[in-house]
Design a protein around this motif. Structure first.
Motif: not given
Length: 489
Positions: A276-283, A292-303, A446-451
């Motif tokens: 699914g959508d990487f950003i939406t699903a992760t959030k 910790p490597s993908l806080p909401n602030k970082k996810l929201d920074s993607y264009e 965005p990576r295929n395996k969670s960090k």
């Protein structure tokens, strides 16, 4: 027997599920919608049938590989139909240009429209072939975690050989001098939801497949591809549950342990794959403190990439002059991308794309089934008045081109960036996830395996290797291969 849960039944999730089920895993796919295939969605309105997308199919051997890997033949389930003269482009000047797999047919048209390009077209084909072959060999079948993955001598050489620092428009301007012909080749940037004036020239390789192998459609409708995958997945013993939404990924000791459904039911697993959508699903599915490597602030920074304003229009009179793929370009193509990415507004004078699958297969639908798409930013369009106004702007434009929409309109359905966001959980309605304007986003998807979380993987157009149905399918194959390898190691 190890258990795998896949969230989402798009092509990537289905491809991964088929490989893993065949290898002896117990795979369960959970899909929130009533259909499998993700954006490859069938829509039936009265006697009219539409394919929501993707409309342009390339690289059929990628899809065949999904089944040949497990001892099946895709050709036993579906029939690919090759479109040699696949897209008619109509320009503001009134000229037109038909894209074809025949270089002679292309050069003959260029001789009249762009004499310089007629002389350089073979050189252009050779260069985009080189870009494609380098990308296929170096990047398509790998997963990348960081820039360090590019530092092996062979990959570094491959990376800098695919023109990563040049824009697509600059590259194409070397070969095409007629600004209208230039628009045709620059439009390949929209295949990954981006602007040709910012996207790396690397992605000019997209056109190579259309210019040489051709564009394909699937007899009876492109969603038949997803249905073939579903049939084989179930034949292998896999479980598919439609209309079941996942509310969270269960994480124990920083390891994915299954999913919880919106109903409250838990489905345990040794491995979880998010298709699914990487950003939406992760959030939405993973608590922020667990990543910790993908806080909401970082996810929201993607264009976000391009979204779309889509009209499904069923016309009772068959439109024999509208090709399977037809594009109407505006006078100022560059302004369209400025409106979308800089002003964040619907284009004042948009490019209008039409997929008319009944042109190739009259049995699919009554009359003409027009899938009409206009590139749009990720904007809110919740006002019915605003939606009607923009829809009528598109109808006005098409009627000026001689297409009698209103006179023959029998059924219609409109999709906005909002409805796309809701239907597919797409980040701000973006069709391709993250745009490819920044070098880091273009080459380090965005990576295929969670960090942060063990046994958690991602597949789909918003992860590596990128958007488009072949790349989405490859992401599923790549992730399944990685899981199988890791478990055997």
């Amino acid at each position: 027997m190890k258990k795998v849960v896949i969230i989402g039944a798009g092509l990537g999730g289905l491809a991964a599920g088929i490989q893993l089920q065949h290898e002896g895993y117990h795979v369960t796919i959970v899909e929130k919608n009533a259909h499998a295939g993700g954006k490859m969605m069938p829509v039936k309105i009265g006697d009219y049938s539409f394919d929501f997308g993707p409309n342009t199919i390339t690289m059929p051997d990628v899809f065949r590989k999904v089944l040949s890997n497990v001892g099946e033949s895709l050709d036993d389930y579906i029939e690919f139909v090759r479109l040699d003269h696949h897209t008619k482009n109509v320009f503001y000047s009134g000229d037109s240009f038909i894209q074809s797999t025949s270089p002679d047919a292309v050069i003959k048209q260029l001789a009249d429209l762009d004499p310089t390009a007629a002389q350089t077209y073979w050189d252009y084909l050779k260069e985009v072939q080189r870009l494609y072959k380098q990308s296929e060999h170096g990047f398509f079948h790998r997963t990348f975690q960081s820039w360090l993955d590019y530092l092996s001598p062979s990959l570094t050489k491959a990376f800098f050989s695919v023109r990563p620092l040049e824009t697509m428009n600059h590259f194409h301007s070397r070969y095409f001098k007629n600004k209208e012909i230039l628009q045709v080749f620059n439009r390949y940037a929209t295949y990954i939801g981006s602007s040709p004036y910012k996207t790396p020239a690397t992605f000019s390789m997209i056109g190579y497949l259309e210019m040489t192998e051709g564009v394909f459609t699937i007899k009876g409708g492109n969603p038949n591809l997803a249905q073939a995958f579903v049939e084989v997945f179930k034949k292998l013993g896999g479980s598919l549950h439609l209309e079941q939404e996942v509310s969270q990924v269960i994480v124990r000791d920083q390891t994915a342990a299954g999913v919880q459904l919106a109903s409250g039911m838990e489905v345990p697993a040794d491995t979880v794959i998010i298709n699914g959508d990487f950003i939406t699903a992760t959030k939405q599915l993973i608590s922020e403190e667990l990543r910790p490597s993908l806080p909401n602030k970082k996810l929201d920074s993607y264009e976000p990439s391009i979204s779309a304003f889509v009209i499904l229009a069923g016309l009772k009179k068959y439109q024999q002059d509208i090709h399977h793929h037809q594009v109407f370009f505006p006078e100022d193509y560059k302004r369209e991308f400025s409106d979308i990415f800089e002003k964040n507004q619907l284009p004042e004078d948009p490019t209008v794309y039409i997929c008319h699958s009944a042109y190739t297969d009259r049995s699919i639908s009554k009359g003409s089934n027009l899938f009409i798409l206009v590139n749009a930013p990720a904007v809110n369009m919740k006002s019915g008045e605003e939606i009607d106004r923009y829809k009528n702007k598109i109808y006005d434009r098409l009627e000026k081109e001689g297409i009698d929409i209103r006179e023959n309109l029998e059924v219609e359905k409109v999709y906005t960036p909002d409805s796309i966001a809701h239907l597919f959980h797409a980040y701000k309605g973006a069709l391709y996830g993250v745009s490819s304007h920044k070098k880091s986003d273009a080459f380090l998807r965005p990576r295929n395996k969670s960090k942060d979380i063990k046994a958690l993987y991602y597949v789909g157009g918003t992860t590596h290797p990128g958007g488009g149905s072949p790349m989405v399918t490859l992401s599923g194959l790549n992730v399944a291969k990685k899981i199988i390898f890791n478990d055997k190691a």
